[in-house]
Scaffold this active site. Structure first.
Site, PDB file in Angstrom:
ATOM      1  N   ARG A 103      83.188 109.511 -40.970  1.00 41.67           N
ATOM      2  CA  ARG A 103      82.456 109.038 -42.154  1.00 41.67           C
ATOM      3  C   ARG A 103      82.521 110.036 -43.308  1.00 41.67           C
ATOM      4  O   ARG A 103      82.174 109.691 -44.451  1.00 41.67           O
ATOM      5  CB  ARG A 103      81.009 108.682 -41.828  1.00 41.67           C
ATOM      6  CG  ARG A 103      80.131 109.841 -41.396  1.00 41.67           C
ATOM      7  CD  ARG A 103      78.701 109.409 -41.243  1.00 41.67           C
ATOM      8  NE  ARG A 103      77.850 110.501 -40.767  1.00 41.67           N
ATOM      9  CZ  ARG A 103      76.528 110.503 -40.839  1.00 41.67           C
ATOM     10  NH1 ARG A 103      75.873 109.491 -41.373  1.00 41.67           N
ATOM     11  NH2 ARG A 103      75.832 111.519 -40.360  1.00 41.67           N
ATOM     12  N   HIS A 172      77.338 101.112 -39.039  1.00 43.05           N
ATOM     13  CA  HIS A 172      75.933 101.492 -39.247  1.00 43.05           C
ATOM     14  C   HIS A 172      75.402 100.860 -40.541  1.00 43.05           C
ATOM     15  O   HIS A 172      74.996 101.539 -41.474  1.00 43.05           O
ATOM     16  CB  HIS A 172      75.904 103.019 -39.335  1.00 43.05           C
ATOM     17  CG  HIS A 172      74.568 103.683 -39.297  1.00 43.05           C
ATOM     18  ND1 HIS A 172      73.547 103.356 -40.158  1.00 43.05           N
ATOM     19  CD2 HIS A 172      74.104 104.689 -38.521  1.00 43.05           C
ATOM     20  CE1 HIS A 172      72.524 104.149 -39.908  1.00 43.05           C
ATOM     21  NE2 HIS A 172      72.817 104.950 -38.908  1.00 43.05           N
ATOM     22  N   GLU A 275      72.728  97.757 -36.713  1.00 45.00           N
ATOM     23  CA  GLU A 275      74.017  98.391 -36.479  1.00 45.00           C
ATOM     24  C   GLU A 275      74.745  97.771 -35.291  1.00 45.00           C
ATOM     25  O   GLU A 275      74.151  97.602 -34.222  1.00 45.00           O
ATOM     26  CB  GLU A 275      73.793  99.886 -36.260  1.00 45.00           C
ATOM     27  CG  GLU A 275      72.956 100.519 -37.390  1.00 45.00           C
ATOM     28  CD  GLU A 275      72.413 101.876 -37.046  1.00 45.00           C
ATOM     29  OE1 GLU A 275      71.272 102.188 -37.484  1.00 45.00           O
ATOM     30  OE2 GLU A 275      73.090 102.622 -36.313  1.00 45.00           O
TER      31      GLU A 275
HETATM   32  O1  TA6 Z   1      71.168 104.794 -36.516  1.00 49.32           O
HETATM   33  C1  TA6 Z   1      69.955 105.377 -36.494  1.00 49.32           C
HETATM   34  C2  TA6 Z   1      70.123 106.889 -36.602  1.00 49.32           C
HETATM   35  O2  TA6 Z   1      70.831 107.390 -35.525  1.00 49.32           O
HETATM   36  C3  TA6 Z   1      68.748 107.537 -36.783  1.00 49.32           C
HETATM   37  O3  TA6 Z   1      68.416 108.326 -35.687  1.00 49.32           O
HETATM   38  C4  TA6 Z   1      68.857 108.306 -38.093  1.00 49.32           C
HETATM   39  O4  TA6 Z   1      69.083 109.609 -37.934  1.00 49.32           O
HETATM   40  C5  TA6 Z   1      69.984 107.574 -38.793  1.00 49.32           C
HETATM   41  O5  TA6 Z   1      70.869 107.210 -37.796  1.00 49.32           O
HETATM   42  C6  TA6 Z   1      70.641 108.283 -39.936  1.00 49.32           C
HETATM   43  O6  TA6 Z   1      71.449 109.307 -39.508  1.00 49.32           O
HETATM   44  P1  TA6 Z   1      72.159 110.265 -40.585  1.00 49.32           P
HETATM   45  O7  TA6 Z   1      72.982 111.230 -39.774  1.00 49.32           O
HETATM   46  O8  TA6 Z   1      72.997 109.388 -41.460  1.00 49.32           O
HETATM   47  O9  TA6 Z   1      71.062 110.924 -41.366  1.00 49.32           O
END
Ligand code: TA6
Length: 303
Positions: A103, A172, A275
């Protein structure tokens, strides 16, 4: 000079006049802009990242934070980040980047093609020195997105090496909502989930999901389509999927929102992540020379 040439050269090679163009996006990052009869949309080469989809006659479906970073090495906050080859924090490796390394990588354009009123954009990234620092595997990952009256997202992984691969993956997606407190997620009734706000405690979903506090759940062993009902925007967003055995639902709520530097303090009211994933016990194994495709299909309807 190099930067400008890049946009122009890419646009000359892949652009479709009046339909798809490669232009300079936020932070000077190259993006593909789609303006088709059925939809407008955007996809950045940075992370192979879809940041906008607006079907004709409807409002923007994807949420992007007003505080998002737009820079090399940083993830875009919003749209559809691609998480690979692990999800969230990597077990046993606290230094590893959350949600993997693709990403924050510059992807390459493979093709832009028109199919009827829809437009398909394919971007890819491959194993190289930078990826092997974290993960020794040889791979080619394609993110193929079709912008039309529905949004089709396909993540296609090829094992280009000589050993078996095991990986996690996620599309996501961040969805815009009118008012999170009134929104409901349907389609996961009776499904087991891990509650990440309670140290992955295992629970079973009862009925529809209402967001009343920080929510971070991994729904396991489910291929169900889910529907996001949004009374404030008078719409329903349906997310169907293929070859995905887990669904994650996330809203940071108040405190977590305040702790994220690339997210507005009040933006938790305007978004929810639903997601499409293969994570935890549903990580995928792939033999040399084989290919695996995970797909999400998103539709919008009135409520
Ligand atoms: O998808 C949910 C998650 O894993 C949460 O735990 C939260 O941390 C979110 O992703 C965002 O993650 P990031 O690394 O983009 O801040």
């Amino acid at each position: 000079m190099e930067e400008a040439a890049t946009f122009t050269e890419l646009d000359r090679e892949f652009g479709i006049p009046g339909i798809a163009s490669v232009v300079e996006g936020n932070g000077g990052l190259p993006k593909v802009r789609i303006t088709s009869p059925r939809a407008v949309g955007e996809m950045y080469l940075h992370g192979g990242h879809v940041t906008s989809w607006k079907p004709t006659g409807a409002d923007e479906v994807l949420f992007v934070s007003s505080q998002s970073r737009w820079a090399e090495g940083q993830a875009i906050r919003g749209g559809v980040p691609v998480c690979f080859p692990w999800f969230a924090n990597r077990e046993g490796d606290p230094k590893a980047p959350a949600h993997g390394f693709v990403r924050t990588k510059a992807w390459q354009l493979e093709s832009i093609a028109q199919a009827g009123d829809a437009v398909t954009v394919s971007m890819f990234t491959e194993s190289d020195e930078s990826t092997k620092k974290w993960w020794p595997a040889d791979f080619r990952l394609v993110h193929r997105t079709t912008f039309g009256s529905e949004l089709n997202l396909e993540l296609v992984l090829t094992n280009t090496g000589t050993t078996s691969l095991r990986f996690e993956e996620a599309l996501h997606a961040y969805y815009r909502v009118g008012q999170i407190e009134k929104a409901r997620v349907c389609g996961l009734d009776g499904v087991h989930y891990l509650d990440k706000t309670e140290q992955n405690r295992e629970k079973t979903q009862q009925g529809e999901i209402a967001i009343t506090s920080e929510t971070d759940r991994v729904y396991l062993n489910t291929g169900n389509a889910v529907e996001l009902e949004d009374p404030a925007f008078h719409r329903r967003i349906r997310v169907a999927k293929e070859n995905s055995r887990a669904t994650v639902v996330w809203n940071p709520w108040v405190q977590k929102a305040q702790s994220m530097p690339d997210f507005g303090d009040d933006e938790w009211r305007q978004m929810i992540c639903i997601e499409t994933t293969n994570v935890a016990d549903f990580a995928v194994s792939l033999e040399p020379g084989r290919q695996h495709t995970m797909k999400a299909v998103i539709r919008v309807a009135g409520l």
